[in-house]
Design a protein around this motif. Structure first.
Motif, PDB file in Angstrom:
ATOM      1  N   PRO A   5       0.838  -1.187   0.000  1.00 57.09           N
ATOM      2  CA  PRO A   5       0.000   0.000   0.000  1.00 57.09           C
ATOM      3  C   PRO A   5       0.875   1.241   0.000  1.00 57.09           C
ATOM      4  N   ALA A   6       0.231   2.377  -0.125  1.00 57.00           N
ATOM      5  CA  ALA A   6       0.976   3.610  -0.324  1.00 57.00           C
ATOM      6  C   ALA A   6       1.856   3.924   0.874  1.00 57.00           C
ATOM      7  N   ASP A   7       3.180   3.890   0.652  1.00 61.66           N
ATOM      8  CA  ASP A   7       4.127   4.350   1.653  1.00 61.66           C
ATOM      9  C   ASP A   7       4.316   5.862   1.520  1.00 61.66           C
ATOM     10  N   ASP A   8       3.416   6.502   0.820  1.00 62.02           N
ATOM     11  CA  ASP A   8       3.624   7.787   0.191  1.00 62.02           C
ATOM     12  C   ASP A   8       4.328   8.820   1.050  1.00 62.02           C
ATOM     13  N   PHE A   9       3.776   9.104   2.221  1.00 65.78           N
ATOM     14  CA  PHE A   9       4.312  10.206   2.994  1.00 65.78           C
ATOM     15  C   PHE A   9       5.436   9.767   3.926  1.00 65.78           C
ATOM     16  N   ASP A  10       5.820   8.512   3.871  1.00 69.37           N
ATOM     17  CA  ASP A  10       6.850   8.015   4.773  1.00 69.37           C
ATOM     18  C   ASP A  10       8.175   7.797   4.061  1.00 69.37           C
ATOM     19  N   ALA A  11       8.244   8.097   2.796  1.00 70.74           N
ATOM     20  CA  ALA A  11       9.421   7.759   2.007  1.00 70.74           C
ATOM     21  C   ALA A  11      10.599   8.642   2.395  1.00 70.74           C
ATOM     22  N   VAL A  12      11.779   8.206   1.963  1.00 71.30           N
ATOM     23  CA  VAL A  12      12.964   9.041   2.102  1.00 71.30           C
ATOM     24  C   VAL A  12      12.875  10.112   1.028  1.00 71.30           C
ATOM     25  N   ALA A  26       5.974  -6.875  -9.957  1.00 74.25           N
ATOM     26  CA  ALA A  26       5.472  -6.247 -11.168  1.00 74.25           C
ATOM     27  C   ALA A  26       4.046  -5.746 -11.012  1.00 74.25           C
ATOM     28  N   GLN A  27       3.181  -6.565 -10.392  1.00 73.39           N
ATOM     29  CA  GLN A  27       1.779  -6.169 -10.334  1.00 73.39           C
ATOM     30  C   GLN A  27       1.533  -5.033  -9.361  1.00 73.39           C
ATOM     31  N   HIS A  28       2.560  -4.671  -8.555  1.00 73.54           N
ATOM     32  CA  HIS A  28       2.382  -3.599  -7.583  1.00 73.54           C
ATOM     33  C   HIS A  28       3.210  -2.371  -7.928  1.00 73.54           C
ATOM     34  N   ARG A  29       3.913  -2.396  -9.057  1.00 73.28           N
ATOM     35  CA  ARG A  29       4.747  -1.253  -9.385  1.00 73.28           C
ATOM     36  C   ARG A  29       3.901  -0.027  -9.671  1.00 73.28           C
ATOM     37  N   ALA A  30       4.430   1.124  -9.267  1.00 73.80           N
ATOM     38  CA  ALA A  30       3.709   2.357  -9.523  1.00 73.80           C
ATOM     39  C   ALA A  30       3.650   2.627 -11.022  1.00 73.80           C
ATOM     40  N   ARG A  31       2.704   3.438 -11.382  1.00 74.77           N
ATOM     41  CA  ARG A  31       2.610   3.851 -12.769  1.00 74.77           C
ATOM     42  C   ARG A  31       3.822   4.686 -13.147  1.00 74.77           C
ATOM     43  N   PRO A  32       4.090   4.828 -14.417  1.00 74.44           N
ATOM     44  CA  PRO A  32       5.241   5.631 -14.833  1.00 74.44           C
ATOM     45  C   PRO A  32       5.198   7.036 -14.245  1.00 74.44           C
ATOM     46  N   VAL A  33       6.353   7.547 -13.899  1.00 70.96           N
ATOM     47  CA  VAL A  33       6.449   8.864 -13.288  1.00 70.96           C
ATOM     48  C   VAL A  33       5.956   9.917 -14.265  1.00 70.96           C
ATOM     49  N   LEU A 500      -5.474   5.643  -1.888  1.00 77.10           N
ATOM     50  CA  LEU A 500      -4.545   6.768  -1.909  1.00 77.10           C
ATOM     51  C   LEU A 500      -3.582   6.683  -3.080  1.00 77.10           C
ATOM     52  N   GLY A 501      -3.196   5.472  -3.426  1.00 75.68           N
ATOM     53  CA  GLY A 501      -2.292   5.304  -4.549  1.00 75.68           C
ATOM     54  C   GLY A 501      -0.856   5.617  -4.184  1.00 75.68           C
ATOM     55  N   GLY A 502      -0.009   5.633  -5.202  1.00 81.71           N
ATOM     56  CA  GLY A 502       1.411   5.887  -5.003  1.00 81.71           C
ATOM     57  C   GLY A 502       1.784   7.306  -5.372  1.00 81.71           C
ATOM     58  N   SER A 512      -7.104  12.384  -6.769  1.00 76.60           N
ATOM     59  CA  SER A 512      -8.393  11.770  -6.452  1.00 76.60           C
ATOM     60  C   SER A 512      -8.279  10.907  -5.204  1.00 76.60           C
ATOM     61  N   GLY A 513      -7.206  10.124  -5.101  1.00 78.29           N
ATOM     62  CA  GLY A 513      -7.005   9.289  -3.918  1.00 78.29           C
ATOM     63  C   GLY A 513      -6.851  10.109  -2.657  1.00 78.29           C
ATOM     64  N   ILE A 514      -6.080  11.196  -2.745  1.00 69.29           N
ATOM     65  CA  ILE A 514      -5.891  12.059  -1.577  1.00 69.29           C
ATOM     66  C   ILE A 514      -7.217  12.669  -1.148  1.00 69.29           C
ATOM     67  N   ARG A 515      -8.019  13.102  -2.127  1.00 72.40           N
ATOM     68  CA  ARG A 515      -9.308  13.699  -1.792  1.00 72.40           C
ATOM     69  C   ARG A 515     -10.216  12.690  -1.089  1.00 72.40           C
ATOM     70  N   VAL A 516     -10.278  11.468  -1.600  1.00 78.39           N
ATOM     71  CA  VAL A 516     -11.148  10.461  -1.004  1.00 78.39           C
ATOM     72  C   VAL A 516     -10.730  10.179   0.439  1.00 78.39           C
ATOM     73  N   VAL A 517      -9.433   9.968   0.649  1.00 76.90           N
ATOM     74  CA  VAL A 517      -8.956   9.681   2.003  1.00 76.90           C
ATOM     75  C   VAL A 517      -9.206  10.881   2.912  1.00 76.90           C
ATOM     76  N   GLY A 518      -8.966  12.093   2.410  1.00 74.90           N
ATOM     77  CA  GLY A 518      -9.211  13.284   3.207  1.00 74.90           C
ATOM     78  C   GLY A 518     -10.671  13.423   3.597  1.00 74.90           C
ATOM     79  N   ILE A 519     -11.566  13.145   2.655  1.00 72.58           N
ATOM     80  CA  ILE A 519     -12.998  13.232   2.953  1.00 72.58           C
ATOM     81  C   ILE A 519     -13.389  12.208   4.011  1.00 72.58           C
TER      82      ILE A 519
END
Length: 555
Positions: A5-12, A26-33, A500-502, A512-519
């Motif tokens: 799941p999203a480690d988003d705000f905890d990354a280095v 492979a099935q969990h890799r983030a989408r292209p930057v 939340l996504g990556g 969209s993920g941030i908005r949903v979690v925030g709501i």
């Protein structure tokens, strides 16, 4: 496969650039930057741009939700100053247990006298009780510390374990999901939930069951890492030696399984549904051992696990659980006045014969008492206005009303035509229903991706819920679900991690993920503020109280 799941705000984070974890499946890799982070990700990256700030977040987040839980659970804890719901049993039993070593008897209509400070009106005549003593010993500790006439003293023990459970959920979810953010979300949901708040403010036994089982869950989680390392070490040694890997090792050195057995035994020493967790997590441990051995190239279904490691797992968990349960009855054993304590000697009980004739009378008396408790619990079918069928627990059909006091204008500060003070164990509706939906989604993810973290969380839910489906005719209550509510909170956080996504996802998808979690978080906080008066017995106009009963069956 590994849950990511999203480690988003905890990354280095270095400036606006976020370094992803290496080589995800492979099935969990983030989408292209996409070349740009969201403004929130970029800002949070700057906030956590130094190791010191990362440490502050790592421990500050769990501390914040724990302090929030403490505030919600400790505020005005002594109100109401009367015994509510089953406090009439457990608080008085706890105080006589503290004084006698066993549960004494109380005169009829003792509740008003007890609440008025006459707390020594119990007699040494023993009382039959339906649950083991450990939870009542813990309640008695709070009463001894604050005084038996202080209503806050009746409830402080359950409040403390409720607060600690929030911290524990936060730390376990962080470890399990590899994200401080998701750990804090899980702890926040438990801190905000109404049923968790009420069960930490009313002196019943179920909060203790929840807490000890959560400790056992944590020990099983730690055992997975411990045993996996031991298995890997064994496989490497066998590979170097060139020997067959068919049997696999027998792993005795698993200290966390001993801890798990101890914790589940203590939970059983509070209420017998703790044994459900012991049985289901023991089976879970054997199953994951079999899967781990299969992946390591050793035997899967045969003697390598089922007939070698399986009995070892049993010996590591069950005897220590049984010892903990028996130890919870120490007061009954070391005194002579407890119920059935002298069943053979003075009450005409029949001694065992044959191969069991050698068993001491005290053990036979104790076993007879356990049989009586079992018969009472499985046969309990007295109708109750707030009983709730386990088939309907997940839809929250009948939350339990713990207390209600109606007042008219001018009474107790009431300024409306009619007022009331209510303590209703109604879960935060958003958190509850979203958590149930999240767990259904996690079942799909488990079947689709075989993510062991999800399997462990769902095992916690199953241990607290599924066994009750075999007791559909018994009188049970919605608040029994507190035993598995921590795993619902972790499951909701895990599902929101996927929403939340990556941080490297497409910007639109990420926003969209941030908005949903925030709501979800904002609405959950607002609902907690809205329902809090009904969780704490605060006097409100009856019309306001009525707004909280969204279903007719809640009234």
């Amino acid at each position: 496969m590994t849950l990511r799941p999203a480690d988003d705000f905890d990354a280095v984070v270095t400036g606006d650039r976020v370094d992803p974890d290496p080589a995800p499946p492979a099935q969990h890799r983030a989408r292209p930057v996409t070349g740009r982070l969201t403004a929130l990700d970029a800002w949070w990256g700057r906030v956590l741009s130094t190791p010191r700030r990362q440490r502050i977040w790592t421990w500050g987040g769990p501390l914040f939700v724990t302090l929030l839980a403490a505030a919600l659970r400790l505020w005005h804890l002594g109100h109401p100053s009367t015994l509510v719901f089953d406090e009439t049993y457990y608080v008085k039993d706890a105080w006589s247990l503290h004084n006698l070593g066993y549960e004494g008897s109380w005169p009829d209509n003792a509740d008003p006298q007890f609440a008025a400070g006459r707390t020594s009106i119990f007699t040494p005549s023993p009382e039959f009780v339906a649950h083991p003593p450990l939870g009542k010993w813990l309640i008695g500790l709070g009463m001894a510390a604050f005084g038996p006439s202080n209503p806050a003293g009746w409830r402080i023990s359950v409040a403390i374990v409720g607060i600690l459970a929030v911290l524990l959920v936060t730390l376990l979810a962080r470890h399990l999901l590899k994200s401080t953010l998701l750990g804090v979300l899980a702890g926040l949901f438990l801190a905000l939930d109404g049923q968790a708040i009420v069960m930490s403010r009313v002196s019943l036994l179920d909060n203790f069951v929840m807490f000890f089982c959560l400790l056992g869950f944590g020990a099983v989680l730690l055992d997975r890492s411990w045993s996996a390392r031991r298995l890997d070490d064994w496989v490497r040694r066998r590979d170097r030696a060139g020997r067959d890997l068919a049997w696999g090792p027998v792993l005795w050195n698993r200290p966390w399984l001993l801890v798990a057995g101890l914790m589940f035994g203590l939970a059983t020493g509070v209420k017998w549904n703790g044994a459900f967790f012991l049985a289901i997590f023991a089976v879970y441990t054997v199953v994951v051992d079999m899967v781990a051995r299969r992946r390591a190239g050793v035997e899967f279904w045969g003697t390598g696990t089922l007939f070698r490691q399986g009995p070892v797992t049993f010996l590591l968990m069950v005897p220590i659980a049984a010892a903990a349960y028996v130890a919870s009855w120490t007061g009954w054993f070391v005194t002579r006045g407890g119920y059935y304590r002298q069943w053979i000697e003075t009450q005409g009980g029949e001694r065992w014969k044959g191969v069991l004739a050698w068993v001491p009378d005290v053990v036979q008396n104790w076993w007879h008492y356990q049989a009586g408790i079992y018969a009472f619990n499985v046969g309990l079918s007295t109708p109750h206005p707030y009983q709730a069928n386990p088939l309907l627990w997940l839809v929250m059909q009948r939350p339990t009303s713990m207390y209600y006091l109606g007042t008219n204008q001018g009474q107790g500060g009431c300024t409306a035509d009619r007022c009331g003070e209510a303590i209703a164990a109604i879960p935060n509706p958003l958190i509850w229903y979203a958590a149930v939906a999240a767990c259904l989604y996690l079942v799909y993810r488990l079947l689709r991706h075989r993510e062991w973290q999800i399997g462990l969380v769902l095992t916690g839910v199953a241990a607290g819920y599924l066994p009750w489906l075999t007791y559909l005719d018994r009188t049970v209550f919605q608040f029994y679900t507190i035993a598995f509510e921590p795993y619902l909170a972790i499951g909701l956080a895990a599902a929101l991690g996927h929403v939340l996504g990556g941080r490297l996802d497409d910007e639109t998808r990420r926003l969209s993920g941030i908005r949903v979690v925030g709501i979800v978080v904002i609405v959950a906080v607002l609902l907690t503020a809205f329902y809090y008066p009904l969780w704490t017995g605060t006097q409100e106009p009856f019309s306001f109280i009525n707004l909280h009963y969204w279903l007719l069956s809640w009234k």
